[in-house]
Motif scaffolding. Structure first.
Motif, mmCIF file in Angstrom:
data_model
loop_
_atom_site.group_PDB
_atom_site.id
_atom_site.type_symbol
_atom_site.label_atom_id
_atom_site.label_comp_id
_atom_site.label_asym_id
_atom_site.label_seq_id
_atom_site.Cartn_x
_atom_site.Cartn_y
_atom_site.Cartn_z
ATOM 1 N N CYS A 142 -1.634 22.776 39.793
ATOM 2 C CA CYS A 142 -0.411 22.821 40.598
ATOM 3 C C CYS A 142 -0.511 23.553 41.941
ATOM 4 N N THR A 143 -1.282 24.621 42.051
ATOM 5 C CA THR A 143 -1.343 25.269 43.382
ATOM 6 C C THR A 143 -2.142 24.413 44.377
ATOM 7 N N PRO A 144 -3.343 23.896 43.994
ATOM 8 C CA PRO A 144 -4.011 22.988 44.931
ATOM 9 C C PRO A 144 -3.126 21.782 45.289
ATOM 10 N N ILE A 174 -11.143 26.721 53.973
ATOM 11 C CA ILE A 174 -10.378 27.351 52.881
ATOM 12 C C ILE A 174 -11.055 28.679 52.556
ATOM 13 N N ILE A 175 -10.325 29.780 52.745
ATOM 14 C CA ILE A 175 -10.929 31.095 52.475
ATOM 15 C C ILE A 175 -10.473 31.538 51.089
ATOM 16 N N ASN A 176 -11.215 31.208 50.100
ATOM 17 C CA ASN A 176 -10.966 31.459 48.658
ATOM 18 C C ASN A 176 -11.722 30.353 47.924
ATOM 19 N N ARG A 177 -12.535 30.714 46.944
ATOM 20 C CA ARG A 177 -13.191 29.674 46.130
ATOM 21 C C ARG A 177 -13.003 29.970 44.641
ATOM 22 N N SER A 178 -11.783 30.387 44.276
ATOM 23 C CA SER A 178 -11.542 30.645 42.853
ATOM 24 C C SER A 178 -11.486 29.319 42.117
ATOM 25 N N GLU A 179 -11.704 29.395 40.796
ATOM 26 C CA GLU A 179 -11.699 28.173 39.973
ATOM 27 C C GLU A 179 -10.290 27.605 39.832
ATOM 28 N N VAL A 199 -14.978 29.005 51.909
ATOM 29 C CA VAL A 199 -15.505 30.346 52.178
ATOM 30 C C VAL A 199 -15.197 31.252 50.996
ATOM 31 N N ASP A 200 -16.199 31.965 50.497
ATOM 32 C CA ASP A 200 -15.883 33.053 49.574
ATOM 33 C C ASP A 200 -16.626 34.299 50.026
ATOM 34 N N ILE A 201 -16.566 35.316 49.191
ATOM 35 C CA ILE A 201 -17.125 36.600 49.608
ATOM 36 C C ILE A 201 -18.645 36.513 49.830
ATOM 37 N N ASN A 202 -19.312 35.529 49.197
ATOM 38 C CA ASN A 202 -20.774 35.441 49.276
ATOM 39 C C ASN A 202 -21.305 34.480 50.331
ATOM 40 N N THR A 239 -5.736 30.092 53.563
ATOM 41 C CA THR A 239 -6.349 31.331 53.089
ATOM 42 C C THR A 239 -5.641 31.913 51.862
ATOM 43 N N GLY A 240 -6.450 32.482 50.951
ATOM 44 C CA GLY A 240 -5.914 33.044 49.715
ATOM 45 C C GLY A 240 -6.734 34.234 49.254
ATOM 46 N N VAL A 241 -6.905 35.199 50.151
ATOM 47 C CA VAL A 241 -7.682 36.396 49.786
ATOM 48 C C VAL A 241 -6.715 37.431 49.192
ATOM 49 N N PRO A 242 -6.997 37.870 47.943
ATOM 50 C CA PRO A 242 -6.010 38.707 47.244
ATOM 51 C C PRO A 242 -6.077 40.194 47.580
ATOM 52 N N SER A 245 -5.676 44.188 52.930
ATOM 53 C CA SER A 245 -6.371 44.545 54.177
ATOM 54 C C SER A 245 -7.030 43.335 54.841
ATOM 55 N N TYR A 246 -7.202 42.242 54.110
ATOM 56 C CA TYR A 246 -7.921 41.104 54.699
ATOM 57 C C TYR A 246 -7.048 40.379 55.721
ATOM 58 N N LYS A 247 -7.583 40.180 56.924
ATOM 59 C CA LYS A 247 -6.857 39.426 57.954
ATOM 60 C C LYS A 247 -7.815 38.440 58.620
ATOM 61 N N ASN A 261 -1.052 30.222 54.368
ATOM 62 C CA ASN A 261 -1.429 31.355 53.521
ATOM 63 C C ASN A 261 -0.867 31.146 52.118
ATOM 64 N N PHE A 262 -1.746 31.213 51.090
ATOM 65 C CA PHE A 262 -1.202 31.152 49.726
ATOM 66 C C PHE A 262 -1.420 32.461 48.973
ATOM 67 N N SER A 263 -2.073 33.421 49.616
ATOM 68 C CA SER A 263 -2.263 34.724 48.982
ATOM 69 C C SER A 263 -0.913 35.429 48.825
ATOM 70 N N ALA A 264 -0.838 36.316 47.832
ATOM 71 C CA ALA A 264 0.368 37.137 47.682
ATOM 72 C C ALA A 264 0.481 38.121 48.853
ATOM 73 N N PHE A 265 -0.638 38.310 49.578
ATOM 74 C CA PHE A 265 -0.636 39.191 50.750
ATOM 75 C C PHE A 265 -0.730 38.349 52.018
ATOM 76 N N VAL A 286 6.631 25.657 46.450
ATOM 77 C CA VAL A 286 6.077 24.294 46.305
ATOM 78 C C VAL A 286 5.264 24.220 45.005
ATOM 79 N N THR A 287 4.560 25.308 44.681
ATOM 80 C CA THR A 287 3.783 25.348 43.436
ATOM 81 C C THR A 287 4.708 25.134 42.228
ATOM 82 N N ILE A 288 5.851 25.799 42.239
ATOM 83 C CA ILE A 288 6.778 25.665 41.105
ATOM 84 C C ILE A 288 7.327 24.234 41.028
HETATM 85 P P1 NAD Z 1 -9.369 35.259 42.762
HETATM 86 O O1 NAD Z 1 -9.544 36.738 42.802
HETATM 87 O O2 NAD Z 1 -9.752 34.500 41.565
HETATM 88 O O3 NAD Z 1 -10.190 34.612 43.990
HETATM 89 C C1 NAD Z 1 -10.241 35.189 45.250
HETATM 90 C C2 NAD Z 1 -11.189 34.393 46.149
HETATM 91 O O4 NAD Z 1 -11.163 34.955 47.453
HETATM 92 C C3 NAD Z 1 -12.629 34.391 45.684
HETATM 93 O O5 NAD Z 1 -13.201 33.128 45.916
HETATM 94 C C4 NAD Z 1 -13.278 35.437 46.600
HETATM 95 O O6 NAD Z 1 -14.659 35.234 46.804
HETATM 96 C C5 NAD Z 1 -12.511 35.198 47.867
HETATM 97 N N1 NAD Z 1 -12.537 36.360 48.735
HETATM 98 C C6 NAD Z 1 -12.181 37.630 48.423
HETATM 99 N N2 NAD Z 1 -12.367 38.412 49.505
HETATM 100 C C7 NAD Z 1 -12.846 37.640 50.481
HETATM 101 C C8 NAD Z 1 -13.261 37.866 51.808
HETATM 102 N N3 NAD Z 1 -13.186 39.086 52.367
HETATM 103 N N4 NAD Z 1 -13.717 36.825 52.537
HETATM 104 C C9 NAD Z 1 -13.783 35.604 52.007
HETATM 105 N N5 NAD Z 1 -13.420 35.321 50.758
HETATM 106 C C10 NAD Z 1 -12.971 36.329 50.007
HETATM 107 O O7 NAD Z 1 -7.841 34.994 43.152
HETATM 108 P P2 NAD Z 1 -6.914 33.668 42.988
HETATM 109 O O8 NAD Z 1 -6.471 33.497 41.594
HETATM 110 O O9 NAD Z 1 -7.540 32.514 43.685
HETATM 111 O O10 NAD Z 1 -5.640 34.153 43.819
HETATM 112 C C11 NAD Z 1 -5.779 34.449 45.189
HETATM 113 C C12 NAD Z 1 -4.409 34.802 45.776
HETATM 114 O O11 NAD Z 1 -3.579 33.656 45.724
HETATM 115 C C13 NAD Z 1 -3.672 35.898 45.030
HETATM 116 O O12 NAD Z 1 -2.995 36.697 45.963
HETATM 117 C C14 NAD Z 1 -2.684 35.139 44.168
HETATM 118 O O13 NAD Z 1 -1.528 35.884 43.877
HETATM 119 C C15 NAD Z 1 -2.375 33.959 45.053
HETATM 120 N N6 NAD Z 1 -1.955 32.744 44.329
HETATM 121 C C16 NAD Z 1 -0.842 32.119 44.805
HETATM 122 C C17 NAD Z 1 -0.394 30.980 44.182
HETATM 123 C C18 NAD Z 1 0.817 30.302 44.749
HETATM 124 O O14 NAD Z 1 1.242 29.292 44.251
HETATM 125 N N7 NAD Z 1 1.390 30.815 45.788
HETATM 126 C C19 NAD Z 1 -1.050 30.477 43.070
HETATM 127 C C20 NAD Z 1 -2.209 31.112 42.617
HETATM 128 C C21 NAD Z 1 -2.656 32.248 43.278
#
Ligand code: NAD
Length: 306
Positions: A142-144, A174-179, A199-202, A239-242, A245-247, A261-265, A286-288
């Motif tokens: 649902c979020t993707p 896309i800055i976040n590669r969570s599963e 993009v992820d941290i690595n 972007t979705g970096v949790p 401080s990340y900008k 931005n989909f991060s909580a921050f 939109v996710t809901i």
């Molecule tokens: P996660 O911790 O599983 O994944 C975080 C990802 O960000 C990882 O791929 C990590 O490598 C990457 N990352 C972290 N720091 C980074 C950096 N400095 N540079 C590049 N990449 C970096 O988190 P998640 O479950 O994917 O959730 C991420 C955020 O999205 C959270 O704030 C969460 O609350 C939010 N979220 C929102 C929704 C929504 O519907 N709005 C749904 C799910 C998650």
């Protein structure tokens, strides 16, 4: 300032109205059960907004709080309960691979989040239907899916192009590669024809279907690129970096970028509005709406089978 800020409430409103009208006109009562087995304030907030939206649209929502050690049994019980049409879990529960196991304990016929193996596999393999006759569309996480809908809403998807190719020519970072979000999103957008930098941290990976979209489904390659090298060429940055401080460095962004931005921050600085053509600060609503849309789909598939 020429930047258009679009709130998720606006994007989700058409979906919510549609859901409400469908549920009312059909006189149905789909029921969603959410399991909360953590104390995470973000999860509690998410559960509260799910409850509110469900009430507005006519979905029965029941929040079941339980101990994480009891969760598996409770899911099994809900799988077998015919009065429940959809199940979701507020993650993280254990915060490790056990959470992936739990995603697969939820029956595919009730998995509104679209996180079980079958749906994830179909998505990565660009398989869009569950049946040969192509009557049942696959459930997408649902979020993707919500981010796809945001990109459609703001016109990043080019509706002149055929379905399945509508991101051809777009470069998306896309800055976040969570599963749960980042990796499936990269696959979905690349399957739809985009060139996606994940993009992820690595490191940074590229997801694409090749020049002229010659591949049927996306492929992935590792790169040695740095974020400074890709941001200036990205039409869209999601972007979705949790971390608070990340900008994302605004000065590196393309003029007229679409920033989501989909991060909580807040991952974008306030001066994003000086650079972006469109800024979407959050996607939660939109996710809901997508959760509920998946619920209705599963409700119909279930009725088909019985
Ligand atoms: P996660 O911790 O599983 O994944 C975080 C990802 O960000 C990882 O791929 C990590 O490598 C990457 N990352 C972290 N720091 C980074 C950096 N400095 N540079 C590049 N990449 C970096 O988190 P998640 O479950 O994917 O959730 C991420 C955020 O999205 C959270 O704030 C969460 O609350 C939010 N979220 C929102 C929704 C929504 O519907 N709005 C749904 C799910 C998650």
């Amino acid at each position: 300032m020429p930047c258009k800020v679009i709130l998720s409430k606006e994007i989700s409103s058409t979906f919510r109205e549609e859901l409400k009208a469908t549920i009312k006109s059909r006189g149905i009562k789909p029921k969603l059960v959410g399991f909360l087995a953590n104390e995470d304030p973000a999860a509690v907030k998410y559960a509260e907004s799910t409850s509110k939206t469900c009430e507005e649209t006519g979905v029965t929502f029941e929040l079941r709080k339980c101990d994480k050690e009891q969760l598996e049994d409770q899911i099994v019980e809900a799988n077998e309960d015919d009065s429940i049409h959809g199940i979701m879990i507020y993650y993280p529960v254990f915060g490790d691979r056990q959470d992936q196991y739990l995603q697969n304990v939820v029956s595919a016929s009730k998995d509104v989040e679209g996180l079980c193996h079958k749906y994830i596999y179909n998505m990565y393999h660009n398989k869009r239907y569950l049946d040969e006759k192509q009557t049942k569309k696959c459930i997408i996480p649902c979020t993707p899916l919500a981010i796809v809908k945001v990109l459609e809403y703001v016109g990043v998807y080019n509706s002149v192009l055929p379905y399945g190719d509508r991101l051809h020519g777009r470069v998306i970072t896309i800055i976040n590669r969570s599963e749960i979000v980042g990796r499936p999103l990269a696959a979905l957008l690349a399957n739809d024809g985009g060139k996606v930098y994940s993009v992820d941290i690595n490191n940074i990976q590229e997801f694409h279907r090749g020049t002229g979209l010659k591949l049927k489904k996306h492929e992935v390659r590792d790169t040695n690129l740095k974020i400074e090298e890709i941001l200036p060429f990205s039409d869209v940055v999601v972007t979705g970096v949790p971390t608070p401080s990340y900008k994302v460095p605004t000065d590196l962004l393309r003029d007229g970028v679409v920033a989501i931005n989909f991060s909580a921050f807040k991952n974008f600085n306030d001066n994003i509005k000086e650079k972006a053509s469109i800024y979407v600060p959050a996607v939660g609503k939109v996710t809901i709406a997508m959760l509920e849309r998946n619920l209705l789909r599963l409700y119909d598939y279930h009725n088909y089978q019985s």
